[in-house]
Design a protein around this motif. Structure first.
Motif, PDB file in Angstrom:
ATOM      1  N   LYS A 207      43.112  33.462  38.151  1.00 46.59           N
ATOM      2  CA  LYS A 207      41.912  34.280  38.244  1.00 46.59           C
ATOM      3  C   LYS A 207      41.494  34.900  36.918  1.00 46.59           C
ATOM      4  CE  LYS A 207      42.165  35.366  43.142  1.00 46.59           C
ATOM      5  NZ  LYS A 207      42.098  36.427  44.178  1.00 46.59           N
ATOM      6  N   ASP A 208      42.336  34.745  35.894  1.00 47.26           N
ATOM      7  CA  ASP A 208      41.957  35.237  34.575  1.00 47.26           C
ATOM      8  C   ASP A 208      42.712  34.438  33.522  1.00 47.26           C
ATOM      9  OD1 ASP A 208      44.574  36.311  34.471  1.00 47.26           O
ATOM     10  OD2 ASP A 208      43.888  38.220  35.280  1.00 47.26           O
ATOM     11  N   LEU A 243      34.051  32.302  29.697  1.00 52.03           N
ATOM     12  CA  LEU A 243      34.992  33.338  30.122  1.00 52.03           C
ATOM     13  C   LEU A 243      34.949  34.562  29.209  1.00 52.03           C
ATOM     14  CD1 LEU A 243      38.098  31.168  31.113  1.00 52.03           C
ATOM     15  CD2 LEU A 243      36.168  31.905  32.528  1.00 52.03           C
ATOM     16  N   MET A 342      36.357  35.675  36.351  1.00 49.98           N
ATOM     17  CA  MET A 342      37.150  36.706  35.680  1.00 49.98           C
ATOM     18  C   MET A 342      36.255  37.756  35.037  1.00 49.98           C
ATOM     19  SD  MET A 342      38.616  35.065  32.122  1.00 49.98           S
ATOM     20  CE  MET A 342      38.749  36.642  31.259  1.00 49.98           C
ATOM     21  N   ASP A 343      36.766  38.963  34.887  1.00 50.52           N
ATOM     22  CA  ASP A 343      35.984  40.048  34.297  1.00 50.52           C
ATOM     23  C   ASP A 343      35.487  39.651  32.904  1.00 50.52           C
ATOM     24  OD1 ASP A 343      36.422  41.606  36.504  1.00 50.52           O
ATOM     25  OD2 ASP A 343      38.075  42.747  35.627  1.00 50.52           O
ATOM     26  N   SER A 345      33.169  37.424  32.191  1.00 50.76           N
ATOM     27  CA  SER A 345      32.587  36.084  32.087  1.00 50.76           C
ATOM     28  C   SER A 345      31.075  36.156  32.298  1.00 50.76           C
ATOM     29  CB  SER A 345      33.214  35.128  33.098  1.00 50.76           C
ATOM     30  OG  SER A 345      32.949  35.552  34.429  1.00 50.76           O
TER      31      SER A 345
END
Length: 539
Positions: A207-208, A243, A342-343, A345
């Protein structure tokens, strides 16, 4: 998009010789349409003297031939053959003689010669949008005794600097159409991994980047003979850039604090480069990757059992698995989609279209060429050229918002000439909604990219004039970026990598980056004001 090896003519001389002769002139009705998606109904159009129903067919003996040059070396078709082209020819009374570019220089040579046949499919908007090179669509419509009707947004984003419209570029839809067809999604980059190895690792959540880096480390340890990660040379590692919220372009402009600046100035690239350098120094990447020149190099490495993960495109799982099966591989790849969310992106959707059909001044029958283009732009034309034959290849869903395909849209039967002729002109809607019913990795990857997209087509409208000072500067920045990117990623230390990145920006300034900013500033502001007033228009 798919790239297949084609049998092309050996020399540019042969290309020219086949284009020097034109089709004989015929007087015929032309086709009108508003150039964007409407309800799927049979269209009646008015020509100079009478009405023409597009569903009428024309006997083969009365057909006229147009010579089409496709400026895409990867184009899947090198002849106008198959069930779908035949249906189009019957409907319009037009046959197409196809030439596909053998290399990236062919189009420029043809422009210089002035002999480009009757139709040209190319992404060279600036060079072709010239009254000395091509007919404008409004001019062609006047020849046919009609007015060109286009959605106001399509007209705006396709207007050249001289105020004329020479083509409608493929790959763009007005926001009103994207909202109306809520299954529509954007295309974009994607990431795929070896399914068997991934499952052997326990199919961990990814997830990241921390999760993905952990996976690469485990692959390197357990499979020292495999390259953990490679990226496609055409798509330029765009998925990893997304990302970091960085631009995926290697030319053009980005928006920073409301101002248009050259792509190379994107501050998010700094962290991207630092991470890639870290992966390289840890052995997750290979020097071989930087020597890739073909769109198929990554596939060849996967088929040869040399690699675990590939950064490429949203359809990589479907494309690779189909080709790998034909090659006799006993393994597949799986698209990693959750990582897209993901944070931090972001997918910068700045395109106003990337390919168009132009009518060059060498065209021997402009009205016939216009008739073909108008059909390609129409709803009926997009249906037939891209999706295939209704009732045979697809049916409408009950609510008529998407087609239910009767074949694998991601891996069509190319012998029938389906889908890819529709890439001469398609928009974001017609190119994506066929994937909804089939679902699968390609649509899911497109949906994920769409969910994180920031749409700004005004940046795509900042098209530099061919042979201008600004175009020369942008070309130099693009070459600098491509060359220095490899040096930055392969630097021996993090400090050396950062220093090379800073040197790249200094060199960019020396090459005239500020000149581009000065050129873009007033145009960006003006075009943004104009676009904002019409972007939600229904027609």
């Amino acid at each position: 998009m798919k790239r297949n090896n084609l049998n092309k003519w050996a020399t540019t001389l042969l290309v020219f010789s086949m284009l020097l002769t034109g089709c004989s002139h015929v007087d015929g009705d032309s086709v009108t349409d508003n150039g964007h998606l409407t309800e799927p109904v049979e269209e009646t159009v008015t020509g100079a003297s009478n009405d023409l129903i597009l569903s009428e067919t024309t006997a083969e003996s009365s057909r006229e031939t147009l010579k089409l040059f496709v400026d895409e070396t990867w184009w899947p078709y090198d002849s106008w053959n198959g069930r779908i082209p035949e249906l189009v020819s019957e409907k319009l009374g037009i046959d197409i003689e196809v030439t596909v570019a053998a290399d990236d220089t062919a189009m420029n040579l043809m422009i210089a010669s002035g002999e480009m046949g009757d139709l040209v499919c190319t992404g060279k908007f600036g060079r072709m949008s010239d009254p000395n090179v091509c007919f404008s669509l409004d001019e062609l419509a006047q020849m046919a005794g009609e007015e060109l009707e286009l959605h106001s947004v399509l007209r705006y984003v396709n207007t050249a600097d001289d105020g004329n419209i020479y083509t409608v570029m493929a790959g763009f839809s007005p926001e009103s159409d994207m909202k109306k067809y809520d299954k529509a999604v954007y295309e974009g980059p994607g990431l795929a991994v070896r399914t068997d190895i991934y499952e052997e690792m326990g199919s961990p959540e990814v997830k990241d980047l921390k999760d993905f880096e952990s996976l690469l480390a485990r692959v390197k340890e357990k499979y020292p003979d495999k390259i953990p990660f490679i990226y496609n040379s055409v798509h330029n590692n765009n998925f990893i850039k997304v990302l970091f919220g960085a631009t995926t372009g290697s030319e053009g402009f980005i928006d920073i604090d409301g101002k248009a600046v050259p792509f190379i100035k994107d501050p998010n690239l700094k962290e991207y480069y630092a991470t890639m350098n870290d992966w390289y120094r840890k052995g997750y990447m290979s020097d071989e990757n930087f020597a890739f020149t073909s769109d198929d190099n990554d596939l060849e490495y996967m088929i040869s059992d040399k690699v675990f993960a590939v950064s490429k495109y949203c359809d990589t799982e479907n494309v690779f698995n189909g080709r790998m099966k034909k090659a006799g591989c006993d393994f597949t790849v799986t698209q990693l989609i959750d990582l897209t969310y993901m944070d931090g992106s972001k997918f910068h959707q700045t395109s106003a279209g990337w390919r168009g059909l132009f009518v060059p001044k060498s065209c021997s029958n402009p009205e016939l060429a216009y008739k073909f283009i108008k059909f390609a732009l129409s709803w009926e034309g997009q249906e037939l050229l891209q999706w295939g034959e209704e009732g045979v290849d697809w049916e409408w869903s009950e609510d008529k918002t998407y087609p239910v395909m009767k074949y694998d849209f991601d891996n069509p039967n190319t012998d029938e000439g389906v889908k890819y002729w529709g890439w001469m002109y398609h928009n974001s809607v017609t190119n994506s909604i066929p994937g909804y019913e089939n679902g699968g990795a390609t649509y899911a990857a497109k949906k994920a990219i769409t969910d994180i997209a920031e749409v700004n087509p005004i940046l795509g409208m900042l098209r530099l004039n061919a042979d201008s000072e600004e175009q020369a500067i942008m070309k130099n920045l693009s070459e600098l970026y491509k060359t220095k990117s490899v040096e930055i990623i392969t630097a021996p230390s993090a400090e050396a990598s950062e220093k090379l990145y800073e040197e790249m920006l200094i060199t960019a300034e020396e090459l005239g980056m500020s000149t581009l900013e000065e050129w873009a500033a007033p145009r960006y502001e003006e075009k943004k004001v104009g676009y904002d007033t019409i972007k939600n228009n229904e027609k």
